[in-house]
Design a protein around this motif. Structure first.
Motif, PDB file in Angstrom:
ATOM      1  N   LEU A 182     -21.884  29.459  36.259  1.00 27.69           N
ATOM      2  CA  LEU A 182     -21.380  28.081  36.164  1.00 27.69           C
ATOM      3  C   LEU A 182     -20.057  27.954  36.901  1.00 27.69           C
ATOM      4  N   GLY A 183     -19.217  29.006  36.771  1.00 26.64           N
ATOM      5  CA  GLY A 183     -17.925  28.995  37.461  1.00 26.64           C
ATOM      6  C   GLY A 183     -18.112  28.989  38.970  1.00 26.64           C
ATOM      7  N   GLN A 184     -18.944  29.900  39.467  1.00 31.48           N
ATOM      8  CA  GLN A 184     -19.215  29.996  40.907  1.00 31.48           C
ATOM      9  C   GLN A 184     -19.716  28.679  41.483  1.00 31.48           C
ATOM     10  N   LYS A 185     -20.567  28.006  40.733  1.00 27.89           N
ATOM     11  CA  LYS A 185     -21.193  26.786  41.248  1.00 27.89           C
ATOM     12  C   LYS A 185     -20.399  25.525  40.909  1.00 27.89           C
ATOM     13  N   GLY A 186     -19.243  25.713  40.254  1.00 27.52           N
ATOM     14  CA  GLY A 186     -18.440  24.547  39.887  1.00 27.52           C
ATOM     15  C   GLY A 186     -19.140  23.636  38.893  1.00 27.52           C
ATOM     16  N   LEU A 187     -19.962  24.234  38.029  1.00 25.59           N
ATOM     17  CA  LEU A 187     -20.733  23.429  37.070  1.00 25.59           C
ATOM     18  C   LEU A 187     -20.161  23.475  35.655  1.00 25.59           C
ATOM     19  N   MET A 188     -19.015  24.131  35.489  1.00 23.89           N
ATOM     20  CA  MET A 188     -18.429  24.290  34.161  1.00 23.89           C
ATOM     21  C   MET A 188     -17.982  22.944  33.605  1.00 23.89           C
ATOM     22  N   ASN A 189     -18.206  22.723  32.323  1.00 22.48           N
ATOM     23  CA  ASN A 189     -17.719  21.510  31.659  1.00 22.48           C
ATOM     24  C   ASN A 189     -16.232  21.688  31.387  1.00 22.48           C
ATOM     25  N   PRO A 190     -15.361  20.891  32.044  1.00 25.91           N
ATOM     26  CA  PRO A 190     -13.912  21.098  31.905  1.00 25.91           C
ATOM     27  C   PRO A 190     -13.394  20.770  30.506  1.00 25.91           C
ATOM     28  N   ASN A 191     -14.195  20.083  29.702  1.00 25.77           N
ATOM     29  CA  ASN A 191     -13.724  19.678  28.372  1.00 25.77           C
ATOM     30  C   ASN A 191     -13.942  20.738  27.299  1.00 25.77           C
ATOM     31  N   VAL A 192     -14.696  21.788  27.635  1.00 25.90           N
ATOM     32  CA  VAL A 192     -14.997  22.797  26.623  1.00 25.90           C
ATOM     33  C   VAL A 192     -14.068  23.998  26.798  1.00 25.90           C
ATOM     34  N   VAL A 193     -13.349  24.328  25.740  1.00 23.55           N
ATOM     35  CA  VAL A 193     -12.475  25.490  25.762  1.00 23.55           C
ATOM     36  C   VAL A 193     -13.281  26.710  25.317  1.00 23.55           C
ATOM     37  N   SER A 194     -13.285  27.736  26.124  1.00 25.60           N
ATOM     38  CA  SER A 194     -14.065  28.939  25.829  1.00 25.60           C
ATOM     39  C   SER A 194     -13.714  29.489  24.447  1.00 25.60           C
ATOM     40  N   GLY A 195     -14.715  29.760  23.661  1.00 22.80           N
ATOM     41  CA  GLY A 195     -14.488  30.355  22.342  1.00 22.80           C
ATOM     42  C   GLY A 195     -14.200  29.359  21.243  1.00 22.80           C
ATOM     43  N   ASP A 196     -14.083  28.081  21.584  1.00 27.04           N
ATOM     44  CA  ASP A 196     -13.795  27.083  20.548  1.00 27.04           C
ATOM     45  C   ASP A 196     -15.103  26.511  20.003  1.00 27.04           C
ATOM     46  N   ARG A 197     -15.557  27.074  18.879  1.00 23.88           N
ATOM     47  CA  ARG A 197     -16.841  26.684  18.309  1.00 23.88           C
ATOM     48  C   ARG A 197     -16.867  25.227  17.843  1.00 23.88           C
ATOM     49  N   SER A 198     -15.723  24.711  17.375  1.00 18.57           N
ATOM     50  CA  SER A 198     -15.729  23.371  16.775  1.00 18.57           C
ATOM     51  C   SER A 198     -16.182  22.339  17.806  1.00 18.57           C
ATOM     52  N   LEU A 199     -15.733  22.538  19.053  1.00 18.19           N
ATOM     53  CA  LEU A 199     -16.164  21.628  20.108  1.00 18.19           C
ATOM     54  C   LEU A 199     -17.654  21.795  20.398  1.00 18.19           C
TER      55      LEU A 199
END
Lengths: 242, 242
Positions: A182-199
């Motif tokens: 996802l990072g390589q292809k620029g497809l990452m959701n910028p609103n999701v913080v890695s490891g934050d389950r609540s989101l």
């Protein structure tokens, strides 16, 4: 489910039907999170779906090689009957390290034990002793947990094979690979913080093809909480095989 | 399979598809030998099939009442989750004897244990102790083995609940009912001598919808010999629900 006792043709058909349904609702990537479906149906899914498809066998096998540094490692794999018979993990490991020695064992009772939630019962310990005695004799450097359900029994498995054996959770290895792609292809959701389950809980949406109540109960053991958004859908007799 | 963890709608659909296939090859009677399918799908099958349909729940429940003489008997039933949830055995027993006290327990691990062939392992004993402690406390006069697989574990179950509890094999009770109905209707095959397995072996014809090799291996535990005539067929996406 379970997929682990079904034939190649049936696993392929179910996996394709599920994949085509998910593609139809507009996803950017498909993770085939079932080891048996990954082992048997990945080529068929990839040839039918026009987006990235990631299985768990490749990442799990590569991770096992990575942590053992590929100096003639002994790598053991435990999985369902169908996954073991497919030899998919052995092929994935050999592709990453041709010097690897590989030992595979099917553990049919581990899935129902995990679904019962018997993570710490003496019966589970005793069954693990039976299933894993061959693994222990093989003296593996790493042991791949090659079925979605096995990480639930991680503590029992670790105790049985010994603390010095590195356990590989294919799910974790796959999550790392997904993040990378996802990072390589620029497809990452910028609103999701890695490891934050609540989101994630707000974003999760579970579709089930049968027995939603039972799924919710069993899923709680895996997720630590009941699935928030759960939808029953019907997938059968579709034209997935065209 | 397994049917025991699936929803009513799915069990009904599979059972109907199977029943319509069997009716199409020209049978004189249909025995629904799966407890879960009998519990959930018998009315649907009967309304679609124009021949006699016998399930295992009715004969099993009646047999339990018969052997306990219906003097306020305590009757326990062990079965799959779906069969227990359907309450079909309780209804069948109450129809035969309204004074019966009934206790039901699901034993999810018994099916995979029977398929592994672990009929005499300490783990099976120990799991039986866990599952059947409520049954033992209930002090049943009879215990119905309400799943095809449980008679394989008969010895363990008998030892666990005590030798004075009468075990009811729904399969046996159903065979007796089938013999009675065939006799009444003059449909008995005059060439088959009751109890002569060698003749039956020539007449048996098994159709399987998936994983024929695995079926042959597991069936051997039930039949004492590999199934002689085994045919893989495809049943899906058919128009069974019309």
């Amino acid at each position: 489910m379970p997929y682990g006792t079904k034939s190649l043709a049936t696993v392929e058909r179910y996996a394709l039907e599920n994949a085509e349904f998910l593609a139809s609702i507009g996803i950017k990537m498909l993770v085939v999170a079932c080891n048996t479906a990954s082992a048997l149906a990945l080529p068929a899914i990839r040839s039918h779906i026009g987006i990235d498809v990631v299985g768990v066998i490749g990442p799990g096998g590569r991770k096992a090689v990575e942590v053992t540094k590929c100096e003639r490692p002994n790598i053991a794999v435990i999985a369902t009957e169908a996954t073991v018979a497919s030899n998919a993990y052995a092929e994935s490991i050999r592709r990453a390290c041709e010097n690897a020695s590989i030992y595979q064992a099917a553990c049919p009772l581990f899935v129902p034990l995990a679904e019962e939630g018997w993570t710490n019962e003496p019966e589970t310990n005793s069954i693990a002793e039976k299933y894993l005695s061959g693994v222990r004799d093989f003296k593996p450097d790493a042991l791949v947990l090659g079925c979605t359900h096995y990480p639930i029994l991680r503590d029992v498995i670790q105790k049985t094979v010994g603390e010095n054996v590195r356990l590989i959770d294919s799910g974790e290895a796959t999550a790392e690979e997904v993040e990378r792609i996802l990072g390589q292809k620029g497809l990452m959701n910028p609103n999701v913080v890695s490891g934050d389950r609540s989101l994630c809980d707000d974003l999760d949406h579970f579709y089930v093809t049968d027995a939603a109540d039972r799924f919710a109960r069993v899923a709680e053991r895996f997720l630590g909480a009941k699935p928030s958004k759960l939808e029953a859908i019907e997938i059968f007799g579709k034209d997935a095989l065209k």
